[in-house]
Scaffold this motif. Structure first.
Motif, mmCIF file in Angstrom:
data_model
loop_
_atom_site.group_PDB
_atom_site.id
_atom_site.type_symbol
_atom_site.label_atom_id
_atom_site.label_comp_id
_atom_site.label_asym_id
_atom_site.label_seq_id
_atom_site.Cartn_x
_atom_site.Cartn_y
_atom_site.Cartn_z
ATOM 1 N N TRP A 83 0.969 -1.121 0.045
ATOM 2 C CA TRP A 83 -0.123 0.136 -0.236
ATOM 3 C C TRP A 83 0.884 1.107 -0.055
ATOM 4 O O TRP A 83 2.104 1.318 0.513
ATOM 5 C CB TRP A 83 -1.052 0.196 1.274
ATOM 6 C CG TRP A 83 -0.276 0.080 2.422
ATOM 7 C CD1 TRP A 83 -0.140 1.070 3.307
ATOM 8 C CD2 TRP A 83 0.208 -0.785 3.271
ATOM 9 N NE1 TRP A 83 0.209 0.930 4.610
ATOM 10 C CE2 TRP A 83 0.524 -0.363 4.534
ATOM 11 C CE3 TRP A 83 0.329 -2.433 3.160
ATOM 12 C CZ2 TRP A 83 1.097 -1.254 5.474
ATOM 13 C CZ3 TRP A 83 0.977 -3.077 4.070
ATOM 14 C CH2 TRP A 83 1.091 -2.315 5.339
ATOM 15 N N VAL A 84 0.134 2.425 -0.636
ATOM 16 C CA VAL A 84 0.932 3.449 -0.852
ATOM 17 C C VAL A 84 -0.174 4.529 -0.761
ATOM 18 O O VAL A 84 -1.056 4.462 -1.227
ATOM 19 C CB VAL A 84 1.881 3.601 -2.007
ATOM 20 C CG1 VAL A 84 1.287 3.445 -3.256
ATOM 21 C CG2 VAL A 84 2.754 4.821 -1.945
ATOM 22 N N LEU A 114 7.623 -7.434 7.213
ATOM 23 C CA LEU A 114 7.236 -6.298 6.786
ATOM 24 C C LEU A 114 8.303 -5.351 6.306
ATOM 25 O O LEU A 114 9.534 -5.443 6.823
ATOM 26 C CB LEU A 114 6.687 -5.334 8.223
ATOM 27 C CG LEU A 114 6.061 -3.823 7.786
ATOM 28 C CD1 LEU A 114 5.045 -3.974 6.655
ATOM 29 C CD2 LEU A 114 6.063 -3.043 8.991
ATOM 30 N N CYS A 115 8.261 -4.908 4.822
ATOM 31 C CA CYS A 115 9.136 -4.180 4.104
ATOM 32 C C CYS A 115 8.454 -2.674 3.991
ATOM 33 O O CYS A 115 7.728 -2.558 3.837
ATOM 34 C CB CYS A 115 9.186 -4.693 2.916
ATOM 35 S SG CYS A 115 10.531 -3.857 1.871
ATOM 36 N N ILE A 116 9.681 -1.681 4.307
ATOM 37 C CA ILE A 116 9.332 -0.372 4.445
ATOM 38 C C ILE A 116 9.997 0.017 3.388
ATOM 39 O O ILE A 116 11.384 0.056 3.500
ATOM 40 C CB ILE A 116 9.533 0.414 5.698
ATOM 41 C CG1 ILE A 116 8.525 -0.222 6.871
ATOM 42 C CG2 ILE A 116 9.287 2.023 5.604
ATOM 43 C CD1 ILE A 116 9.015 0.190 8.297
ATOM 44 N N LEU A 117 9.744 0.629 2.305
ATOM 45 C CA LEU A 117 10.377 1.206 1.401
ATOM 46 C C LEU A 117 10.499 2.854 1.298
ATOM 47 O O LEU A 117 9.535 3.329 1.492
ATOM 48 C CB LEU A 117 10.035 1.286 -0.272
ATOM 49 C CG LEU A 117 9.484 -0.351 -0.460
ATOM 50 C CD1 LEU A 117 8.148 -0.684 -1.061
ATOM 51 C CD2 LEU A 117 10.580 -1.305 -1.103
ATOM 52 N N GLY A 130 6.557 3.633 0.239
ATOM 53 C CA GLY A 130 5.328 2.474 0.376
ATOM 54 C C GLY A 130 5.641 1.535 1.593
ATOM 55 O O GLY A 130 6.869 1.394 2.166
ATOM 56 N N PHE A 131 4.660 0.556 1.794
ATOM 57 C CA PHE A 131 4.850 -0.421 2.646
ATOM 58 C C PHE A 131 4.509 -1.875 2.033
ATOM 59 O O PHE A 131 3.365 -1.705 1.014
ATOM 60 C CB PHE A 131 3.829 -0.226 3.895
ATOM 61 C CG PHE A 131 4.443 1.055 4.716
ATOM 62 C CD1 PHE A 131 5.071 0.874 5.678
ATOM 63 C CD2 PHE A 131 3.611 2.169 4.141
ATOM 64 C CE1 PHE A 131 5.559 2.244 6.419
ATOM 65 C CE2 PHE A 131 3.866 3.320 4.894
ATOM 66 C CZ PHE A 131 4.758 3.325 6.077
ATOM 67 N N ALA A 132 4.879 -2.736 2.256
ATOM 68 C CA ALA A 132 4.658 -4.051 2.103
ATOM 69 C C ALA A 132 4.393 -5.267 3.146
ATOM 70 O O ALA A 132 5.712 -5.369 3.939
ATOM 71 C CB ALA A 132 5.595 -4.892 0.796
ATOM 72 N N LEU A 133 3.568 -6.059 3.104
ATOM 73 C CA LEU A 133 3.600 -7.158 4.189
ATOM 74 C C LEU A 133 3.666 -8.322 3.490
ATOM 75 O O LEU A 133 2.876 -8.547 2.757
ATOM 76 C CB LEU A 133 2.421 -6.910 5.188
ATOM 77 C CG LEU A 133 2.347 -7.893 6.284
ATOM 78 C CD1 LEU A 133 3.260 -7.519 7.266
ATOM 79 C CD2 LEU A 133 0.963 -7.770 7.030
ATOM 80 N N LEU A 134 4.623 -8.949 3.558
ATOM 81 C CA LEU A 134 4.865 -10.245 2.787
ATOM 82 C C LEU A 134 4.890 -11.629 3.584
ATOM 83 O O LEU A 134 4.795 -11.464 4.532
ATOM 84 C CB LEU A 134 6.429 -10.144 2.150
ATOM 85 C CG LEU A 134 6.747 -8.803 1.449
ATOM 86 C CD1 LEU A 134 8.111 -8.602 1.163
ATOM 87 C CD2 LEU A 134 5.865 -8.386 0.164
ATOM 88 N N VAL A 135 4.310 -12.471 2.505
ATOM 89 C CA VAL A 135 4.252 -13.940 2.914
ATOM 90 C C VAL A 135 5.655 -14.707 3.450
ATOM 91 O O VAL A 135 5.780 -15.436 4.123
ATOM 92 C CB VAL A 135 3.255 -14.863 2.185
ATOM 93 C CG1 VAL A 135 4.215 -15.163 0.524
ATOM 94 C CG2 VAL A 135 2.908 -15.953 2.746
ATOM 95 N N ASP A 136 6.737 -14.433 2.657
ATOM 96 C CA ASP A 136 8.042 -15.000 2.825
ATOM 97 C C ASP A 136 9.197 -14.119 2.047
ATOM 98 O O ASP A 136 8.662 -12.844 1.801
ATOM 99 C CB ASP A 136 7.934 -16.347 2.088
ATOM 100 C CG ASP A 136 7.562 -16.353 0.874
ATOM 101 O OD1 ASP A 136 7.885 -15.399 -0.116
ATOM 102 O OD2 ASP A 136 7.181 -17.397 0.202
ATOM 103 N N GLU A 137 10.017 -14.727 2.054
ATOM 104 C CA GLU A 137 11.529 -13.879 1.539
ATOM 105 C C GLU A 137 11.853 -14.478 0.345
ATOM 106 O O GLU A 137 13.199 -14.789 0.444
ATOM 107 C CB GLU A 137 12.495 -13.668 2.827
ATOM 108 C CG GLU A 137 11.949 -12.860 3.684
ATOM 109 C CD GLU A 137 12.775 -12.647 4.823
ATOM 110 O OE1 GLU A 137 13.493 -11.609 5.004
ATOM 111 O OE2 GLU A 137 13.028 -13.552 5.627
ATOM 112 N N THR A 138 11.109 -14.922 -0.656
ATOM 113 C CA THR A 138 11.588 -15.566 -1.914
ATOM 114 C C THR A 138 11.755 -14.606 -3.062
ATOM 115 O O THR A 138 11.298 -13.462 -2.788
ATOM 116 C CB THR A 138 10.608 -16.769 -2.007
ATOM 117 O OG1 THR A 138 9.138 -16.004 -2.714
ATOM 118 C CG2 THR A 138 10.661 -17.766 -1.175
#
Length: 199
Positions: A83-84, A114-117, A130-138
């Motif tokens: 989301w952004v 949780l990734c904060i760009l 932007g922000f991303a909540l991810l299921v894994d780190e692939t």
């Protein structure tokens, strides 16, 4: 039975009656308790994800230039969310030549990265892109995040990307923004060196 308010101990008594006593039940009593607790956690996660998506979708409908993108897995469960808002989009257009990925590893209750760009403006203040909540780190997950990031920001590609030493994010950058240079973040290098006793 549990979902309509019947206690697990009462459910076990009912099942025991059907099998002629507790010794006739084809499973352990603790297995039933574990199954009930697991089902409750799964139901809570689904409710949480539906509530979060509902909130973000409501924001995107009411707030100008608020964008939310999400992805479901094979079982139609929420996998990734990005989301952004308008301010972040404007920041990216002005200061998005250099971006950094701040990965908050497993610090939330669902153990999702949780990734904060983010980047820095002309006053050396932090700007969020932007922000991303991810299921894994692939590589697949990071590639999805980068594609959505670019789509939300009019396909403007950063010149430099600061990352940690994660190989998956490096591969995703090579696949999706080949033109960008990526470098290891100095803070991560210093932190890892101090943990290793090198500083």
């Amino acid at each position: 039975m549990n979902s309509i308010g019947i206690k697990t101990s009462q459910i076990m008594s009912h099942v025991a009656l059907q099998f002629g006593g507790y010794e006739g039940i084809p499973c352990q009593v603790r297995d039933v308790y574990n199954r009930v607790v697991g089902a409750m956690k799964e139901e809570k996660m689904e409710t949480d994800s539906e509530g979060a998506l509902g909130f973000l979708d409501c924001l995107s409908a009411q707030v100008p230039n608020f964008i939310v993108c999400h992805q479901a897995d094979e079982e139609n469960r929420l996998a990734n969310v990005f989301w952004v808002d308008e301010t972040s989009r404007n920041y990216y257009m002005d200061f998005g030549d250099v971006i950094a990925f701040d990965m908050t590893y497993m610090n939330n209750t669902n153990n999702k990265p949780l990734c904060i760009l983010m980047g820095v403006n002309h006053h050396f203040s932090t700007c969020i892109f932007g922000f991303a909540l991810l299921v894994d780190e692939t590589v697949t997950t990071y590639s999805w995040m980068l594609r959505v990031l670019l789509r939300c920001h009019n396909n403007k590609k950063p010149l430099v990307v600061l990352i940690d030493r994660d190989n998956a994010i490096q591969e995703a950058i090579r696949e999706n923004i080949l033109e960008s240079t990526y470098r290891l973040c100095a803070w991560n290098l210093a932190t890892n060196a101090s943990r290793a006793g090198m500083i």
